[in-house]
Design a protein around this motif. Structure first.
Motif, PDB file in Angstrom:
ATOM      1  N   TYR A 136       0.847  -1.184   0.000  1.00 58.73           N
ATOM      2  CA  TYR A 136       0.000   0.000   0.000  1.00 58.73           C
ATOM      3  C   TYR A 136       0.889   1.243   0.000  1.00 58.73           C
ATOM      4  N   GLU A 137       0.576   2.196  -0.861  1.00 53.45           N
ATOM      5  CA  GLU A 137       1.439   3.357  -1.067  1.00 53.45           C
ATOM      6  C   GLU A 137       0.906   4.590  -0.341  1.00 53.45           C
ATOM      7  N   ASP A 138       1.728   5.201   0.507  1.00 49.96           N
ATOM      8  CA  ASP A 138       1.388   6.460   1.159  1.00 49.96           C
ATOM      9  C   ASP A 138       2.681   7.129   1.609  1.00 49.96           C
ATOM     10  N   PRO A 139       3.100   8.200   0.930  1.00 48.26           N
ATOM     11  CA  PRO A 139       4.358   8.870   1.294  1.00 48.26           C
ATOM     12  C   PRO A 139       4.365   9.387   2.733  1.00 48.26           C
ATOM     13  N   ASP A 140       3.176   9.616   3.320  1.00 50.31           N
ATOM     14  CA  ASP A 140       3.097  10.204   4.657  1.00 50.31           C
ATOM     15  C   ASP A 140       2.878   9.176   5.761  1.00 50.31           C
ATOM     16  N   ASP A 141       2.841   7.915   5.412  1.00 56.08           N
ATOM     17  CA  ASP A 141       2.526   6.887   6.406  1.00 56.08           C
ATOM     18  C   ASP A 141       3.588   5.796   6.370  1.00 56.08           C
ATOM     19  N   ALA A 142       4.315   5.665   7.475  1.00 56.72           N
ATOM     20  CA  ALA A 142       5.388   4.670   7.556  1.00 56.72           C
ATOM     21  C   ALA A 142       4.915   3.358   8.189  1.00 56.72           C
ATOM     22  N   THR A 143       3.605   3.186   8.367  1.00 59.28           N
ATOM     23  CA  THR A 143       3.078   1.959   8.954  1.00 59.28           C
ATOM     24  C   THR A 143       3.492   0.751   8.120  1.00 59.28           C
ATOM     25  N   VAL A 144       3.980  -0.281   8.781  1.00 62.56           N
ATOM     26  CA  VAL A 144       4.368  -1.511   8.090  1.00 62.56           C
ATOM     27  C   VAL A 144       3.121  -2.369   7.884  1.00 62.56           C
ATOM     28  N   THR A 145       2.723  -2.526   6.644  1.00 60.72           N
ATOM     29  CA  THR A 145       1.518  -3.298   6.331  1.00 60.72           C
ATOM     30  C   THR A 145       1.899  -4.641   5.706  1.00 60.72           C
ATOM     31  N   ASP A 146       0.927  -5.515   5.614  1.00 61.67           N
ATOM     32  CA  ASP A 146       1.121  -6.835   5.002  1.00 61.67           C
ATOM     33  C   ASP A 146      -0.042  -7.104   4.046  1.00 61.67           C
ATOM     34  N   PRO A 147      -0.047  -6.445   2.875  1.00 60.00           N
ATOM     35  CA  PRO A 147      -1.185  -6.600   1.959  1.00 60.00           C
ATOM     36  C   PRO A 147      -1.445  -8.041   1.519  1.00 60.00           C
ATOM     37  N   LEU A 148      -0.376  -8.823   1.315  1.00 59.24           N
ATOM     38  CA  LEU A 148      -0.609 -10.203   0.899  1.00 59.24           C
ATOM     39  C   LEU A 148      -1.279 -10.983   2.027  1.00 59.24           C
ATOM     40  N   GLY A 149      -0.834 -10.752   3.258  1.00 62.15           N
ATOM     41  CA  GLY A 149      -1.500 -11.390   4.394  1.00 62.15           C
ATOM     42  C   GLY A 149      -2.959 -11.000   4.474  1.00 62.15           C
ATOM     43  N   ASP A 150      -3.239  -9.691   4.243  1.00 58.99           N
ATOM     44  CA  ASP A 150      -4.625  -9.221   4.220  1.00 58.99           C
ATOM     45  C   ASP A 150      -5.425  -9.959   3.150  1.00 58.99           C
ATOM     46  N   TYR A 151      -4.806 -10.108   1.979  1.00 57.83           N
ATOM     47  CA  TYR A 151      -5.507 -10.723   0.853  1.00 57.83           C
ATOM     48  C   TYR A 151      -5.831 -12.195   1.135  1.00 57.83           C
ATOM     49  N   LEU A 152      -4.871 -12.925   1.684  1.00 55.49           N
ATOM     50  CA  LEU A 152      -5.093 -14.345   1.943  1.00 55.49           C
ATOM     51  C   LEU A 152      -6.208 -14.547   2.966  1.00 55.49           C
ATOM     52  N   ILE A 153      -6.244 -13.693   3.991  1.00 50.26           N
ATOM     53  CA  ILE A 153      -7.332 -13.764   4.979  1.00 50.26           C
ATOM     54  C   ILE A 153      -8.662 -13.430   4.314  1.00 50.26           C
ATOM     55  N   SER A 154      -8.660 -12.399   3.466  1.00 51.94           N
ATOM     56  CA  SER A 154      -9.886 -11.979   2.787  1.00 51.94           C
ATOM     57  C   SER A 154     -10.421 -13.060   1.855  1.00 51.94           C
ATOM     58  N   LEU A 155      -9.512 -13.783   1.196  1.00 55.47           N
ATOM     59  CA  LEU A 155      -9.955 -14.874   0.335  1.00 55.47           C
ATOM     60  C   LEU A 155     -10.760 -15.905   1.124  1.00 55.47           C
ATOM     61  N   ARG A 156     -10.258 -16.265   2.271  1.00 52.37           N
ATOM     62  CA  ARG A 156     -10.966 -17.259   3.089  1.00 52.37           C
ATOM     63  C   ARG A 156     -12.322 -16.716   3.546  1.00 52.37           C
ATOM     64  N   ARG A 157     -12.387 -15.410   3.756  1.00 50.27           N
ATOM     65  CA  ARG A 157     -13.640 -14.786   4.188  1.00 50.27           C
ATOM     66  C   ARG A 157     -14.723 -14.951   3.118  1.00 50.27           C
ATOM     67  N   VAL A 158     -14.368 -14.735   1.846  1.00 48.68           N
ATOM     68  CA  VAL A 158     -15.388 -14.844   0.802  1.00 48.68           C
ATOM     69  C   VAL A 158     -15.690 -16.308   0.481  1.00 48.68           C
ATOM     70  N   ALA A 159     -14.712 -17.197   0.640  1.00 54.82           N
ATOM     71  CA  ALA A 159     -14.993 -18.626   0.425  1.00 54.82           C
ATOM     72  C   ALA A 159     -16.051 -19.118   1.397  1.00 54.82           C
ATOM     73  N   ALA A 160     -15.988 -18.611   2.634  1.00 55.53           N
ATOM     74  CA  ALA A 160     -16.944 -19.047   3.659  1.00 55.53           C
ATOM     75  C   ALA A 160     -18.374 -18.623   3.331  1.00 55.53           C
ATOM     76  N   LEU A 161     -18.545 -17.612   2.480  1.00 54.37           N
ATOM     77  CA  LEU A 161     -19.891 -17.184   2.084  1.00 54.37           C
ATOM     78  C   LEU A 161     -20.574 -18.204   1.184  1.00 54.37           C
ATOM     79  N   GLU A 162     -19.777 -18.975   0.434  1.00 55.38           N
ATOM     80  CA  GLU A 162     -20.294 -19.980  -0.494  1.00 55.38           C
ATOM     81  C   GLU A 162     -21.388 -19.428  -1.403  1.00 55.38           C
TER      82      GLU A 162
END
Length: 352
Positions: free
Chosen positions: A228-254
């Protein structure tokens, strides 16, 4: 499902008051964005709008006419995420219709920042980011030349509208006559949302309603996952981790059917999720093997497998590839499987 082509416009009736319009994306191999139209008791609502381009606008308006409505009759616009092929025409739609525009607050923040930022500042940020990833001088030179010559131009999405409503994760949206629930699915962007139509499938297909999946879940490709891009924010993010969790969330909706923003509708979302999870695990394993020797993100991108040889990848696509490598590296670091090598500049990474 009934698809028809009216002149250059492709419109599909998915049944149950749901249509899609294939809105072209200029000079992009994806070809088009599937903008969905949802009937409600207060009037039609768009899900995404398409790229800010005259041909895209003409296609969208012609598609609405083919669906028996017009842009002036639109009641609202739901944006799955802030990228210009989804949010680009939102300002023009609002000007023509007075429709409200809703988006997750994390992506609304990105839109606000993009509108407020000077293009030159983004060029500085991108050049510094690529340099820290190990990009060679010949790749950085065009960015620095554009910056020093004052040729910095506006970025796509700069004219997109600021949303006037928030999409609240887990909540039913205020759409009389419909049950549409927001599902927060960060990864592709920090505020990406899928929209779950909690209504019986009009064809009686087994499963739980239909899912407007944006770019989160696509039938034949994996969406880009970068930092995630933000010149003013040095927060360490994990977009791939977010994505993998989100995938499981939508799979559970069936859901009975998935209506994505690109390619085509499909069924069996859990199977597609499993395939994407396997794809990223394979990608992570391959990256980890390459880290037996310390390497920078750029060096890794040069030797990884892409859809074409590195020498044939265009300039902008190389930036995207390096960002994808960085996201996978970040996830390996988060898992404790890789680490930066102390004292390296640009920073190299190694397996642990």
């Amino acid at each position: 499902m009934t698809a028809r082509t009216t002149g250059p416009v492709r419109v599909t009736d998915h049944g149950g008051g749901v249509h899609s319009i294939a809105v072209p994306i200029p000079d992009n191999p994806l070809g088009h964005t599937l903008v969905h139209l949802l009937d409600t008791d207060r009037g039609p609502v768009l899900i995404d709008t398409g790229w800010d381009d005259p041909t895209a606008w003409d296609t969208l308006t012609a598609g609405l006419a083919a669906c028996g409505t017009s842009v002036t009759e639109l009641h609202g616009v739901l944006i799955t995420h802030h990228h210009p092929d989804h949010h680009g025409l939102s300002a023009r739609v609002r000007e023509a219709s007075g429709a409200w525009i809703a988006m997750h607050p994390a992506d609304a923040t990105v839109v606000r920042r993009t509108r407020d930022a000077e293009p030159a500042r983004w060029l500085d940020y991108l050049a510094a980011k690529l340099a820290s990833a190990g990009a060679p001088e010949d790749h950085l030179a065009p960015l620095r030349a554009a910056r020093s010559s004052g040729r910095a131009t506006a970025f796509p999405g700069e004219r997109a509208a600021l949303p006037d409503r928030e999409i609240t994760p887990g909540a039913l949206l205020d759409l009389p006559g419909r049950r549409l629930r927001a599902v927060w699915t960060p990864g592709h962007t920090p505020g990406h949302v899928c929209l779950h139509l909690e209504e019986r499938h009009p064809a009686g297909t087994p499963g739980h309603g239909r899912l407007f999946s944006g770019d989160h879940l696509l039938p034949g490709i994996s969406p880009h996952i970068g930092l995630y891009e933000d010149p003013d924010d040095a927060t360490v993010t994990d977009p791939l981790g977010d994505y993998l969790i989100s995938l499981r969330r939508v799979a559970a909706l069936e859901p009975a059917e998935v209506l994505p923003a690109h390619q085509h509708p499909f069924t069996d979302a859990p199977a597609r999720v499993r395939a994407l999870l396997d794809h990223h695990e394979e990608r992570l394993a391959g990256l980890l093997a390459l880290l037996s020797t310390p390497r920078t993100p750029w060096q890794l991108a040069e030797i990884m497998e892409w859809n074409r040889p590195w020498a044939e990848i265009p300039y902008t696509s190389r930036n995207i590839a390096v960002s994808e490598v960085e996201a996978h590296l970040r996830h390996l670091v988060t898992r404790g499987r890789a680490e930066p090598v102390p004292g390296t500049d640009p920073v190299g990474y190694r397996a642990v």
